[in-house]
Design a protein around this motif. Structure first.
Motif, PDB file in Angstrom:
ATOM      1  N   GLU A 103       0.809  -1.202   0.000  1.00 40.53           N
ATOM      2  CA  GLU A 103       0.000   0.000   0.000  1.00 40.53           C
ATOM      3  C   GLU A 103       0.850   1.264   0.000  1.00 40.53           C
ATOM      4  OE1 GLU A 103      -3.168   0.378  -0.359  1.00 40.53           O
ATOM      5  OE2 GLU A 103      -3.756  -1.731  -0.331  1.00 40.53           O
ATOM      6  N   ASP A 104       2.044   1.206   0.576  1.00 37.92           N
ATOM      7  CA  ASP A 104       2.900   2.388   0.661  1.00 37.92           C
ATOM      8  C   ASP A 104       3.696   2.639  -0.612  1.00 37.92           C
ATOM      9  OD1 ASP A 104       2.087   2.880   3.282  1.00 37.92           O
ATOM     10  OD2 ASP A 104       3.622   1.525   4.095  1.00 37.92           O
ATOM     11  N   GLN A 105       3.615   1.704  -1.572  1.00 33.95           N
ATOM     12  CA  GLN A 105       4.324   1.845  -2.842  1.00 33.95           C
ATOM     13  C   GLN A 105       5.839   1.962  -2.662  1.00 33.95           C
ATOM     14  OE1 GLN A 105       0.896   1.242  -3.624  1.00 33.95           O
ATOM     15  NE2 GLN A 105       0.825   3.308  -2.774  1.00 33.95           N
ATOM     16  N   ASN A 106       6.365   1.367  -1.595  1.00 38.57           N
ATOM     17  CA  ASN A 106       7.825   1.337  -1.428  1.00 38.57           C
ATOM     18  C   ASN A 106       8.393  -0.059  -1.646  1.00 38.57           C
ATOM     19  OD1 ASN A 106       7.056   0.020   0.898  1.00 38.57           O
ATOM     20  ND2 ASN A 106       7.558   1.732   2.263  1.00 38.57           N
ATOM     21  N   GLU A 107       7.576  -0.954  -2.170  1.00 36.52           N
ATOM     22  CA  GLU A 107       8.024  -2.267  -2.601  1.00 36.52           C
ATOM     23  C   GLU A 107       7.401  -2.543  -3.970  1.00 36.52           C
ATOM     24  OE1 GLU A 107       7.162  -5.344   0.178  1.00 36.52           O
ATOM     25  OE2 GLU A 107       7.904  -4.217   1.902  1.00 36.52           O
ATOM     26  N   GLY A 108       8.178  -3.100  -4.854  1.00 39.28           N
ATOM     27  CA  GLY A 108       7.656  -3.358  -6.186  1.00 39.28           C
ATOM     28  C   GLY A 108       8.288  -4.565  -6.827  1.00 39.28           C
ATOM     29  N   LEU A 109       7.813  -4.871  -8.016  1.00 41.85           N
ATOM     30  CA  LEU A 109       8.333  -5.994  -8.784  1.00 41.85           C
ATOM     31  C   LEU A 109       8.895  -5.465 -10.087  1.00 41.85           C
ATOM     32  CD1 LEU A 109       7.104  -9.519  -9.167  1.00 41.85           C
ATOM     33  CD2 LEU A 109       7.261  -8.208 -11.284  1.00 41.85           C
ATOM     34  N   ILE A 110      10.143  -5.834 -10.377  1.00 38.07           N
ATOM     35  CA  ILE A 110      10.753  -5.497 -11.653  1.00 38.07           C
ATOM     36  C   ILE A 110      11.174  -6.793 -12.339  1.00 38.07           C
ATOM     37  CG2 ILE A 110      11.557  -3.237 -10.864  1.00 38.07           C
ATOM     38  CD1 ILE A 110      14.376  -4.469 -10.649  1.00 38.07           C
ATOM     39  N   VAL A 111      11.295  -6.726 -13.649  1.00 35.16           N
ATOM     40  CA  VAL A 111      11.752  -7.868 -14.445  1.00 35.16           C
ATOM     41  C   VAL A 111      13.047  -7.461 -15.131  1.00 35.16           C
ATOM     42  CG1 VAL A 111      11.246  -9.430 -16.352  1.00 35.16           C
ATOM     43  CG2 VAL A 111       9.414  -8.721 -14.786  1.00 35.16           C
ATOM     44  N   ARG A 112      14.078  -8.304 -15.007  1.00 41.10           N
ATOM     45  CA  ARG A 112      15.414  -7.992 -15.511  1.00 41.10           C
ATOM     46  C   ARG A 112      15.839  -9.038 -16.532  1.00 41.10           C
ATOM     47  NH1 ARG A 112      18.718  -7.846 -10.763  1.00 41.10           N
ATOM     48  NH2 ARG A 112      17.978  -5.692 -10.597  1.00 41.10           N
ATOM     49  N   GLN A 113      16.464  -8.564 -17.602  1.00 40.57           N
ATOM     50  CA  GLN A 113      17.025  -9.456 -18.609  1.00 40.57           C
ATOM     51  C   GLN A 113      18.221  -8.788 -19.253  1.00 40.57           C
ATOM     52  OE1 GLN A 113      14.696  -9.721 -22.418  1.00 40.57           O
ATOM     53  NE2 GLN A 113      13.175  -8.518 -21.250  1.00 40.57           N
ATOM     54  N   SER A 114      18.998  -9.583 -19.960  1.00 37.72           N
ATOM     55  CA  SER A 114      20.145  -9.080 -20.707  1.00 37.72           C
ATOM     56  C   SER A 114      20.357 -10.012 -21.895  1.00 37.72           C
ATOM     57  CB  SER A 114      21.388  -9.055 -19.813  1.00 37.72           C
ATOM     58  OG  SER A 114      21.923 -10.365 -19.657  1.00 37.72           O
ATOM     59  N   PRO A 115      21.270  -9.698 -22.787  1.00 42.36           N
ATOM     60  CA  PRO A 115      21.501 -10.603 -23.923  1.00 42.36           C
ATOM     61  C   PRO A 115      21.918 -12.012 -23.531  1.00 42.36           C
ATOM     62  CG  PRO A 115      22.409  -8.441 -24.395  1.00 42.36           C
ATOM     63  CD  PRO A 115      21.988  -8.425 -22.959  1.00 42.36           C
TER      64      PRO A 115
END
Length: 851
Positions: free
Chosen positions: A546-558
């Motif tokens: 709810e505080d928007q200080n945790e999130g999900l990101i997706v990471r990739q590289s070649p």
């Protein structure tokens, strides 16, 4: 010596599903489903479907729902009996849309963010599954269980994975294939088989009528649709399989409460509380000259008894304005290429982005408001009327955000907010007391907030340039609320968030870098919360609290496949998924991007994929795989390159042509732009095609990368069409591979691809672009393949049959493989393996083994 074969797989699926072909000295003529070389087979069957994506977050933000795929469907599943009724394909035994029979899953899994625990939800015994939906509180998942002869609603416990069938009454997921929770989590809305449904009509053993088609009084430009209704029996079958009973099932008791009478329901959108429904029903009469997706329909608001309270809009039968004009290689399996448009289309007022021409009083962007108060829509204020009903002269009208409350009469519509300028879009806060609107002002897109407690004050949040050369603006970050509706995320300090991508000036050196900015509503103060690194490609998915200080990101590289990470946006992170590279041998291949200049001065990019090069090794035989696209000038082409991303992982699929590099070929993928004035771009199609290919070959040979005496070319759909053109209009290629193509533009006389002129307006262009008419000039050996159930507009299988006929008549070298049950692009595992076996054998014979 002339060689040819026409291998058509017409044998019942049971004899071939899973069969291993006997060894054959000539794979081109083997009458069986073959397997390719073992290395290629491993690439095709690599378990890429076991990698997961975390995107379906529960309303309480504690868990993700993941679908467990089984990979490619089998030929046996494609061969299950079905009818094609004007593009509406139905598994007749199970009374469901054929897509559900062919494309389904082995189960679901729940991933707990905090613990990292996986909870499996296997498909109930004897079923496959589709359509998982979170309950409003995130404690349960509803899904459709698919048995051989029916479809039912099931509910699973998110904590344990145990599931149960909710109602004994089967669904009718033919037109409406989804199910929807009500906001209290106690009921589920679906379309069921009608009580006393009766027996389904069957095709006649002996026809009682000829097939007939009659022109209409008006002039209609029709696409070359793949399937149409043909008889009264077809009409009866369409009516039967489309007629369903709207119902609401009690999750606790399994009792289904019927809403109104059975009807031909095309779509359903229930209000969050389940007391009202937006329902689109199909209207008669039907037609024999347009597909069923173009049949008339009406959208209404129904009450809980099924009584129509208001008509929203109505569309008469006829071709839709956005019927797909392309021979597209990207049409998803099983999707009808024809789409819809209403007779009363949305219109933007002065200052807004036009989306169509329609009555100015039309309701736009109509949807259930997230708080369930009614229907939200945009609408211009009514025009002033002079005596006699004529429009009175006046300045621009105000644009309004409206709320339409139950019981949805004219008097139940009220103004929530109005603007002097045209409103492009509106979004809501969780409590719907703050509006977030976009407008176009002096060529700039402006996003601002308005609090309904003080509607006279606007809070500007973002201003961004528009147009083809503008830097893309960020988009407001939203999430689904408990009713499944999208609301704007508002964090601590009354901040909203914009997610966008920063592009560098030189995409060869600077990869795109997604970002999230936090903007304070009251002041417009902006700060960067997060941005992707420059060395890897990271994307923001969603906030996890709810505080928007945790999130999900997706990471990739070649070199790294996409994986999800938890982050606190301050440098601390935790890996959530463990996706693996399914084809590391392909990932390790060398990829180069080369800018090529044509003899006429136009420039374009070519991608070449190579095995590890050894100094002194011979130049490689090369396979070209391409799909030409049209542009008005060099600048319009160059803009597409600005989105190039050098940090992407090289994902592969079951038909990725990079596998050929493992067989000793260079893979060449030229952009192949076709340039010309708007509306006349194809007038230079053949010369541009020749110039593109010649420049590519010259450039790659000059760098010592390919052997220009051992070249082949291929493509799918419009790429197949262009492959045949390349082989009749250039001398460069010894072999070709063309799939699901059109080879005679006289069979698409009312326009094709981006060509909007008709045959009679651009006769020479149509004729020049038809490789069948130049088949006597065919250079090299052409392998063609075609799905026998190709539903794409413009690529009927007869194209390949007639092209083969011409090549045989002319003494050319060719083969044709027709695959039963396949649509516009191969889907079944057996088909794909067989294609690879024949592709490799064909190229080896005419490139590697050729003197």
């Amino acid at each position: 010596m002339r060689r040819f074969t026409w291998a058509v797989a017409l044998v019942a699926s049971g004899a071939y599903a899973g069969a291993q072909a006997p060894a054959s000295p000539n794979p081109a003529s083997a009458e069986a489903y073959l397997s390719p070389p073992s290395l290629i087979e491993r690439m095709v069957l690599a378990p890429r479907h076991t990698n997961v994506s975390l995107s379906d977050l529960s309303p309480d933000r504690k868990r993700f729902l993941v679908t467990r795929s089984s990979g490619m469907p089998s030929l046996e599943s494609l061969a299950k009996p079905y009818v094609n009724l004007g593009g509406f394909r139905v598994d007749t035994l199970a009374q469901r849309n054929r897509n559900l029979t062919v494309r389904n899953a082995a189960g679901f899994a729940v991933y707990e963010v905090e613990s990292g625990k996986w909870i499996e939800i296997p498909a109930p015994q004897g079923t496959r599954v589709a359509g998982g939906e979170w309950s409003p509180d995130g404690s349960q998942i509803a899904f459709v269980g698919l048995s051989n002869d029916s479809a039912h609603i099931y509910v699973a416990d998110a904590a344990t994975g145990r599931s149960r069938r909710v109602a004994g009454r089967p669904l009718l997921p033919t037109q409406v294939t989804s199910i929807i929770w009500t906001s209290d989590g106690a009921r589920i809305v679906g379309v069921f088989r009608p009580a006393n449904q009766g027996q389904a009509p069957r095709p006649e053993a002996v026809p009682s009528q000829p097939t007939l088609r009659l022109t209409t009084p008006q002039k209609e430009s029709l696409r070359t649709y793949a399937a149409l209704l043909e008889t009264q029996v077809d009409q009866a079958m369409f009516r039967f399989y489309s007629t369903g009973q709207l119902g609401v099932v009690d999750v606790a008791t399994g009792r289904v409460r019927e809403i109104g009478k059975p009807a031909m329901i095309r779509s359903v959108d229930p209000a969050p509380d389940g007391k009202h429904f937006r329902v689109v029903t199909i209207l008669e009469p039907f037609s024999y000259i347009v597909p069923v997706s173009s049949f008339g329909e009406v959208e209404e608001v129904w009450d809980s008894e099924g009584k129509p309270l208001a008509e929203i809009r109505k569309r008469t039968i006829g071709p839709r304005s956005d019927d797909d004009p392309t021979d597209s290689a990207d049409v998803p399996y099983g999707e009808d290429p024809a789409a819809g448009a209403w007779t009363e289309e949305e219109q933007r007022p002065q200052g807004g982005a036009a989306t169509g021409q329609a009555p100015s009083s039309g309701k736009r962007s109509l949807s259930w408001r997230p708080d369930g108060a009614g229907l939200s829509f945009l609408q211009l204020e009514p025009a002033q009327r002079a005596e006699g009903g004529q429009a009175a002269p006046s300045g621009p009208r105000k644009d309004r955000v409206m709320l339409w409350e139950a019981p949805f009469g004219e008097s139940n519509q009220k103004v929530i907010y109005e603007s002097e300028r045209g409103i492009n879009s509106v979004s809501y806060s969780e409590d719907c007391q703050t509006l977030f609107l976009t407008e176009t002002v002096s060529g700039q897109s402006v996003t601002y907030a308005v609090r309904l407690s003080d509607p006279g004050k606007r809070y500007e949040l973002q201003k961004a340039a528009t147009g083809p050369n503008a830097e893309p603006a960020g988009s407001l970050v939203t999430r689904r609320n408990a009713t499944g509706r999208s609301v704007v995320v508002i964090g601590s300090g009354e901040r909203v968030y914009f997610s966008g991508t920063q592009f560098g000036k030189d995409p060869e050196k600077e990869a795109p870098r997604p970002f999230v900015d936090a903007t304070t509503i009251a002041t417009g103060e902006k700060s960067r919360l997060w941005q992707s690194s420059a060395e890897k490609y990271e994307t923001f998915s969603l906030f996890l609290n709810e505080d928007q200080n945790e999130g999900l990101i997706v990471r990739q590289s070649p070199t790294e496949p996409p994986n999800a990470f938890w982050t606190n946006f301050k440098g601390t992170e935790r890996k959530l998924t463990d996706n693996q590279d399914p084809t590391p041998a392909v990932t390790r291949l060398e990829r180069r991007f080369i800018r090529v200049k044509r003899v006429d001065g136009y420039e374009f990019w070519v991608k070449i994929t190579l095995p590890e090069l050894v100094i002194g090794q011979p130049r490689l035989p090369a396979f070209f795989w391409f799909y030409p696209r049209e542009y008005t000038d060099q600048a319009s082409y160059d803009r597409t390159r600005q989105r190039f991303n050098k940090n992407l992982f090289p994902n592969t699929g079951s038909t990725s042509k990079e596998y050929l590099v493992l067989q000793g070929y260079a893979l060449v993928e030229p952009d192949c732009p076709i340039f010309g004035a708007q509306g006349r771009m194809n007038d230079r199609y053949v010369s541009d095609l020749r110039n593109n290919l010649a420049a590519t070959i010259d450039a790659l040979e000059a760098q010592g990368l390919i052997d220009r005496t051992r070249l082949a070319i291929g493509g799918h759909s419009y790429g197949a069409f262009s492959t045949a053109n390349a082989m009749v209009h250039t001398p460069f290629f010894k072999a070709g591979i063309a799939g699901d193509g059109n080879y005679n533009r006289l069979l698409t006389p009312a326009s094709f691809q981006s060509e909007q002129r008709q045959l009679w307006d651009a006769r020479e262009t149509y004729l020049t672009m038809s490789p069948l008419l130049y088949a006597e000039q065919m250079n090299g050996a052409l392998l063609m393949y075609h799905g026998m159930d190709d539903q794409n507009v413009g690529t009927a299988p007869i194209n390949s049959v007639r092209m083969f006929h011409a090549l045989e008549t002319l003494g050319k070298t060719a083969s044709l493989y027709m695959y039963p049950y396949e649509d516009h692009g191969p889907a079944a595992k057996e088909t794909i393996l067989d294609l690879w076996a024949r592709w490799v054998a064909w190229l080896d014979k005419y490139l590697k083994d050729s003197p």
